[in-house]
Design a protein around this motif. Sequence first.
Motif, PDB file in Angstrom:
ATOM      1  N   ALA A  12       0.326  32.889  -4.393  1.00 41.73           N
ATOM      2  CA  ALA A  12       1.652  32.711  -3.781  1.00 41.73           C
ATOM      3  C   ALA A  12       1.858  31.262  -3.351  1.00 41.73           C
ATOM      4  O   ALA A  12       2.929  30.675  -3.569  1.00 41.73           O
ATOM      5  CB  ALA A  12       1.808  33.641  -2.584  1.00 41.73           C
ATOM      6  N   SER A  13       0.828  30.661  -2.748  1.00 38.61           N
ATOM      7  CA  SER A  13       0.947  29.279  -2.282  1.00 38.61           C
ATOM      8  C   SER A  13       1.051  28.295  -3.436  1.00 38.61           C
ATOM      9  O   SER A  13       1.525  27.173  -3.272  1.00 38.61           O
ATOM     10  CB  SER A  13      -0.244  28.912  -1.383  1.00 38.61           C
ATOM     11  N   ASN A  14       0.610  28.723  -4.619  1.00 38.22           N
ATOM     12  CA  ASN A  14       0.687  27.873  -5.815  1.00 38.22           C
ATOM     13  C   ASN A  14       1.927  28.159  -6.664  1.00 38.22           C
ATOM     14  O   ASN A  14       2.002  27.758  -7.829  1.00 38.22           O
ATOM     15  CB  ASN A  14      -0.572  28.032  -6.674  1.00 38.22           C
ATOM     16  N   GLY A  15       2.897  28.885  -6.097  1.00 44.68           N
ATOM     17  CA  GLY A  15       4.186  29.055  -6.763  1.00 44.68           C
ATOM     18  C   GLY A  15       4.412  30.358  -7.486  1.00 44.68           C
ATOM     19  O   GLY A  15       5.493  30.580  -8.043  1.00 44.68           O
ATOM     20  N   VAL A  16       3.423  31.263  -7.483  1.00 44.70           N
ATOM     21  CA  VAL A  16       3.602  32.562  -8.133  1.00 44.70           C
ATOM     22  C   VAL A  16       4.434  33.451  -7.209  1.00 44.70           C
ATOM     23  O   VAL A  16       4.147  33.557  -6.017  1.00 44.70           O
ATOM     24  CB  VAL A  16       2.252  33.240  -8.434  1.00 44.70           C
ATOM     25  N   GLU A  17       5.465  34.076  -7.747  1.00 46.06           N
ATOM     26  CA  GLU A  17       6.274  35.005  -6.957  1.00 46.06           C
ATOM     27  C   GLU A  17       5.533  36.335  -6.847  1.00 46.06           C
ATOM     28  O   GLU A  17       5.226  36.962  -7.853  1.00 46.06           O
ATOM     29  CB  GLU A  17       7.642  35.218  -7.605  1.00 46.06           C
ATOM     30  N   ILE A  18       5.229  36.737  -5.628  1.00 46.16           N
ATOM     31  CA  ILE A  18       4.514  37.993  -5.377  1.00 46.16           C
ATOM     32  C   ILE A  18       5.505  39.031  -4.848  1.00 46.16           C
ATOM     33  O   ILE A  18       6.145  38.823  -3.823  1.00 46.16           O
ATOM     34  CB  ILE A  18       3.385  37.812  -4.340  1.00 46.16           C
ATOM     35  N   ILE A  19       5.631  40.142  -5.564  1.00 43.80           N
ATOM     36  CA  ILE A  19       6.494  41.243  -5.120  1.00 43.80           C
ATOM     37  C   ILE A  19       5.592  42.423  -4.777  1.00 43.80           C
ATOM     38  O   ILE A  19       4.953  42.999  -5.653  1.00 43.80           O
ATOM     39  CB  ILE A  19       7.511  41.641  -6.201  1.00 43.80           C
ATOM     40  N   TYR A  20       5.519  42.751  -3.494  1.00 50.58           N
ATOM     41  CA  TYR A  20       4.679  43.858  -3.029  1.00 50.58           C
ATOM     42  C   TYR A  20       5.562  45.086  -2.858  1.00 50.58           C
ATOM     43  O   TYR A  20       6.374  45.165  -1.943  1.00 50.58           O
ATOM     44  CB  TYR A  20       4.016  43.494  -1.701  1.00 50.58           C
ATOM     45  N   ILE A  21       5.389  46.057  -3.754  1.00 48.74           N
ATOM     46  CA  ILE A  21       6.123  47.317  -3.677  1.00 48.74           C
ATOM     47  C   ILE A  21       5.245  48.323  -2.940  1.00 48.74           C
ATOM     48  O   ILE A  21       4.099  48.545  -3.318  1.00 48.74           O
ATOM     49  CB  ILE A  21       6.477  47.838  -5.086  1.00 48.74           C
ATOM     50  N   ASP A  72      12.009  44.783   2.550  1.00 50.88           N
ATOM     51  CA  ASP A  72      13.041  43.748   2.430  1.00 50.88           C
ATOM     52  C   ASP A  72      12.736  42.518   3.292  1.00 50.88           C
ATOM     53  O   ASP A  72      13.633  41.758   3.649  1.00 50.88           O
ATOM     54  CB  ASP A  72      14.431  44.298   2.774  1.00 50.88           C
ATOM     55  N   THR A  73      11.453  42.325   3.585  1.00 52.34           N
ATOM     56  CA  THR A  73      11.007  41.122   4.288  1.00 52.34           C
ATOM     57  C   THR A  73      10.451  40.128   3.262  1.00 52.34           C
ATOM     58  O   THR A  73       9.723  40.512   2.351  1.00 52.34           O
ATOM     59  CB  THR A  73       9.888  41.460   5.301  1.00 52.34           C
ATOM     60  N   THR A  74      10.797  38.866   3.419  1.00 54.66           N
ATOM     61  CA  THR A  74      10.291  37.820   2.531  1.00 54.66           C
ATOM     62  C   THR A  74       9.655  36.710   3.362  1.00 54.66           C
ATOM     63  O   THR A  74      10.249  36.209   4.311  1.00 54.66           O
ATOM     64  CB  THR A  74      11.417  37.222   1.671  1.00 54.66           C
ATOM     65  N   ILE A  75       8.428  36.357   2.998  1.00 59.51           N
ATOM     66  CA  ILE A  75       7.719  35.252   3.646  1.00 59.51           C
ATOM     67  C   ILE A  75       7.234  34.321   2.544  1.00 59.51           C
ATOM     68  O   ILE A  75       6.299  34.650   1.801  1.00 59.51           O
ATOM     69  CB  ILE A  75       6.524  35.756   4.481  1.00 59.51           C
ATOM     70  N   GLY A  76       7.868  33.169   2.431  1.00 55.66           N
ATOM     71  CA  GLY A  76       7.505  32.247   1.365  1.00 55.66           C
ATOM     72  C   GLY A  76       7.750  32.880   0.007  1.00 55.66           C
ATOM     73  O   GLY A  76       8.858  33.349  -0.279  1.00 55.66           O
ATOM     74  N   ASN A  77       6.718  32.935  -0.827  1.00 57.30           N
ATOM     75  CA  ASN A  77       6.836  33.527  -2.161  1.00 57.30           C
ATOM     76  C   ASN A  77       6.468  35.005  -2.197  1.00 57.30           C
ATOM     77  O   ASN A  77       6.373  35.593  -3.268  1.00 57.30           O
ATOM     78  CB  ASN A  77       5.950  32.762  -3.162  1.00 57.30           C
ATOM     79  N   ILE A  78       6.243  35.598  -1.016  1.00 55.78           N
ATOM     80  CA  ILE A  78       5.848  37.010  -0.960  1.00 55.78           C
ATOM     81  C   ILE A  78       6.986  37.843  -0.381  1.00 55.78           C
ATOM     82  O   ILE A  78       7.516  37.541   0.684  1.00 55.78           O
ATOM     83  CB  ILE A  78       4.593  37.206  -0.092  1.00 55.78           C
ATOM     84  N   SER A  79       7.370  38.887  -1.106  1.00 60.29           N
ATOM     85  CA  SER A  79       8.404  39.803  -0.611  1.00 60.29           C
ATOM     86  C   SER A  79       7.855  41.221  -0.616  1.00 60.29           C
ATOM     87  O   SER A  79       7.072  41.600  -1.489  1.00 60.29           O
ATOM     88  CB  SER A  79       9.674  39.719  -1.468  1.00 60.29           C
TER      89      SER A  79
END
Length: 277
Positions: free
Chosen positions: A71-80, A93-100
Amino acid sequence: MKIKRKVEIAVISDVHLGTYGCHAKELLTYLNSIKPNKLILNGDIIDIWQFSKRYFPKAHLKVIKKIMSMASNGVEIIYITGNHDEMLRKFSDTTIGNISIVNKVVLELDGKKAWFFHGDVFDISIQNAKWIAKLGGYGYDLLTLVNRVVNWYLERRGKERYSLSKKVKNGVKGAIKYINDYEKVISELAIENGYDYVVCGHIHQPKKEYFENKYGKTTYLNSGDWVENLTALEYQFKRWKIYNFNKDKLAPFIVHDEIEDMEVKDLIAAITIVQNK
């Protein structure tokens, strides 16, 4: 120097960090082998149902650290969220940086709509009797622990690994019917809502299957798990592929029957060289 495969989307589910059955080292090897634009964690990544302070090995912590690093290196992380990590649903529906953190998500992939969710909402045993499902979860964890001991013995004897849980599932007609019904209901609902792909997890059965009825068509995809199957889904070049750690190892994304459809530039783009930091 490490060779990493470019993939547009990688999907993993049912990792069950914090349980004896989780193959965290193998998952870490897989995550270190890819360079995705998006990493979708499709539920049951951390097993909060069976979480214990007494058992959370370093390899399990390294998986979490790796995901945070991606995530810190720019990968979009979607945690379902899934049923075993359902406590995270209060943060949906919370987003922190590249992690949602979400309960479900719809993405447009090359002009087609893909519907992602874990799948436990279609599991009647969980909806109607959660305590039974949790009890079954403990039994499954014990079975996988016994299975690891059995496989350790078989490997020392030079024999092939064996899956007790798969044998039990495949030997029960009710379980097979449940899986078939699960896939059919989800696929029909995806067709009804106009989704070209429906991507889920939950039942630990990796699969890619085309469904069609009089109302339309869709492709059902299940990412499997990292307890017994060690599988993921990968999307690249407008195609979905089931990645199997035990069979594919660090193989390129493309498979033999797809090579003829590829141009040289596409084949070269499938692998990129990434320098160690």
